[in-house]
Scaffold this motif. Structure first.
Motif, PDB file in Angstrom:
ATOM      1  N   GLU A  29     117.263-104.221  35.373  1.00 40.81           N
ATOM      2  CA  GLU A  29     116.298-104.371  34.287  1.00 40.81           C
ATOM      3  C   GLU A  29     116.913-105.109  33.101  1.00 40.81           C
ATOM      4  O   GLU A  29     116.217-105.790  32.348  1.00 40.81           O
ATOM      5  CB  GLU A  29     115.785-103.003  33.840  1.00 40.81           C
ATOM      6  N   GLY A  30     118.215-104.991  32.939  1.00 45.38           N
ATOM      7  CA  GLY A  30     118.878-105.732  31.869  1.00 45.38           C
ATOM      8  C   GLY A  30     118.774-107.233  32.066  1.00 45.38           C
ATOM      9  O   GLY A  30     118.571-107.982  31.099  1.00 45.38           O
ATOM     10  N   ASP A  31     118.894-107.672  33.313  1.00 39.67           N
ATOM     11  CA  ASP A  31     118.736-109.097  33.602  1.00 39.67           C
ATOM     12  C   ASP A  31     117.323-109.556  33.257  1.00 39.67           C
ATOM     13  O   ASP A  31     117.126-110.646  32.716  1.00 39.67           O
ATOM     14  CB  ASP A  31     119.025-109.368  35.078  1.00 39.67           C
ATOM     15  N   ARG A  32     116.333-108.717  33.589  1.00 38.69           N
ATOM     16  CA  ARG A  32     114.951-109.065  33.273  1.00 38.69           C
ATOM     17  C   ARG A  32     114.757-109.205  31.766  1.00 38.69           C
ATOM     18  O   ARG A  32     114.143-110.159  31.290  1.00 38.69           O
ATOM     19  CB  ARG A  32     113.992-107.999  33.807  1.00 38.69           C
ATOM     20  N   SER A  33     115.278-108.238  31.007  1.00 40.62           N
ATOM     21  CA  SER A  33     115.095-108.279  29.555  1.00 40.62           C
ATOM     22  C   SER A  33     115.736-109.524  28.951  1.00 40.62           C
ATOM     23  O   SER A  33     115.151-110.174  28.070  1.00 40.62           O
ATOM     24  CB  SER A  33     115.696-107.019  28.920  1.00 40.62           C
ATOM     25  N   LEU A  34     116.921-109.865  29.427  1.00 45.17           N
ATOM     26  CA  LEU A  34     117.581-111.051  28.903  1.00 45.17           C
ATOM     27  C   LEU A  34     116.810-112.309  29.291  1.00 45.17           C
ATOM     28  O   LEU A  34     116.648-113.227  28.472  1.00 45.17           O
ATOM     29  CB  LEU A  34     119.020-111.125  29.429  1.00 45.17           C
ATOM     30  N   TYR A  35     116.289-112.350  30.505  1.00 47.31           N
ATOM     31  CA  TYR A  35     115.497-113.498  30.948  1.00 47.31           C
ATOM     32  C   TYR A  35     114.262-113.675  30.058  1.00 47.31           C
ATOM     33  O   TYR A  35     113.946-114.799  29.642  1.00 47.31           O
ATOM     34  CB  TYR A  35     115.076-113.300  32.404  1.00 47.31           C
ATOM     35  N   ILE A  36     113.579-112.584  29.755  1.00 46.39           N
ATOM     36  CA  ILE A  36     112.406-112.672  28.877  1.00 46.39           C
ATOM     37  C   ILE A  36     112.823-113.153  27.491  1.00 46.39           C
ATOM     38  O   ILE A  36     112.156-113.990  26.871  1.00 46.39           O
ATOM     39  CB  ILE A  36     111.685-111.313  28.801  1.00 46.39           C
TER      40      ILE A  36
END
Length: 358
Positions: A29-36
């Motif tokens: 989920e951290g990767d997702r947040s950074l991507y957003i």
């Protein structure tokens, strides 16, 4: 034995070479947040857990291009560490959704080689496949990249240019298990346009624009563990009279995020049929994009149809000024401000389950 890790140069590749890329990567989920944070992505399935469940999934999948760029990054140390530029893509298929906690491992096969007439570089063609921790294929793609030679006079293998399909035909598109619940999407996005509302030949000028910050494109490229020198080595770039290139995958992600307005109810990318990084993007450039609908077709699913789209991204101009070259006239000739020409297919809910093949 040397411990230098200088990557492969063009003369090191051979057709049939298999590359097993280090190291597997678990996405979170951290990767997702950074991507957003880096792209502004608002994809409905990936934005909220409640959205995904209301649309019939057990959890929200990760953004398609987050998965693609992460898998792509795995290939860089072996394929394109010494790249001049990544040139294009074909037959990219998003075979299965990837969820937080999934681990991706990637392998590539060299399928083509062609030395440039300058003898200073050549084009390497590879087919790459990403698999999850269960050994299931989740993504496959072909790309071609221009790679420096270590020695301009080094002999090279005979040229082999692989045949490349212009489009992933509907019968080869992945089939995801979307049910009737996807009809709920309009209540989540507040937009009523579904598959039935798009017409072949229709053009959408997406209203947003986004400047590429030096920090953002550097962080994004590191997020994908992409170590290509062209994106990071400012000394080498300036010695050649140039600047660090923005990674083309980041350009794709930014344009895809900008294209949300007008395609709000898209569920997932099924395929990238073809793609070219037409001109370089640098920090400070402002990106815009426009989309045309190339085709629409039934996917054999009562709830979901397919749209084949062509998205052109440009820098430092208005979206309305983008010209779409005729893709049928051989190699398209683009304006100098065009940076991306991407032909891709999405799944989007239908209003009617009774529509038949055209």
């Amino acid at each position: 034995m040397t411990k230098d890790r200088n990557g492969n140069f063009f003369e090191d590749f051979r057709v049939g070479m298999k590359l097993r890329h280090a190291t597997p990567r678990t996405l979170t989920e951290g990767d997702r947040s950074l991507y957003i944070g880096l792209t502004g992505s608002r994809a409905v399935l990936a934005t909220a857990e409640t959205n995904a469940r209301r649309l019939g999934l057990h959890a929200r999948p990760l953004e398609d291009l987050l998965v693609f760029n992460t898998a792509f990054g795995k290939t860089v140390p072996d394929v394109s560490l010494n790249a001049v530029a990544n040139l294009g893509y074909a037959d990219v298929r998003f075979l299965a959704p990837v969820f937080p906690g999934d681990t991706l491992a990637v392998e590539s096969d060299v399928i083509g080689l062609k030395e440039n007439t300058s003898r200073k570089s050549g084009i390497v063609y590879v087919r790459s496949t990403a698999r999850n921790q269960h050994g299931a294929d989740v993504l496959t793609w072909i790309r071609w990249v221009m790679v420096h030679k270590r020695d301009a006079q080094a002999p090279c293998a005979e040229a082999v240019v692989p045949p490349l399909e212009a489009v992933v035909s509907p019968d080869r598109l992945p089939r995801h298990d979307f049910g009737a619940a996807v009809s709920n999407v309009t209540a989540l996005t507040g937009v009523m346009d579904l598959w039935d509302d798009y017409e072949v030949g229709e053009r959408i000028d997406h209203p947003g624009a986004m400047a590429v910050n030096d920090s953002d494109h550097s962080i994004a490229t590191r997020l994908y563990q992409n170590t290509a020198k062209a994106h990071f080595d400012a000394r080498a770039a300036s010695a050649g009279g140039g600047r660090r290139l923005v990674y083309g995958g980041h350009v794709m992600s930014l344009c895809k995020a900008l294209a949300y307005d007008g395609l709000e109810n898209a569920l997932t990318m099924l395929a990238i049929n073809a793609g070219s990084h037409v001109n370089p993007t640098f920090a400070g450039d402002t990106l815009v994009c426009a989309t045309t609908v190339i085709d629409k077709f039934d996917l054999g699913d009562n709830a979901v149809g397919g749209l084949r789209l062509r998205m052109i991204g440009a820098k430092n101009v208005d979206a309305a000024s983008i010209v779409f070259p005729d893709a049928r006239a051989g190699r398209p000739v683009h304006a100098p401000d065009v940076v991306l020409d991407l032909d891709y297919t999405i799944a989007i809910p239908k209003k009617s389950a009774t529509w038949s093949n055209r």
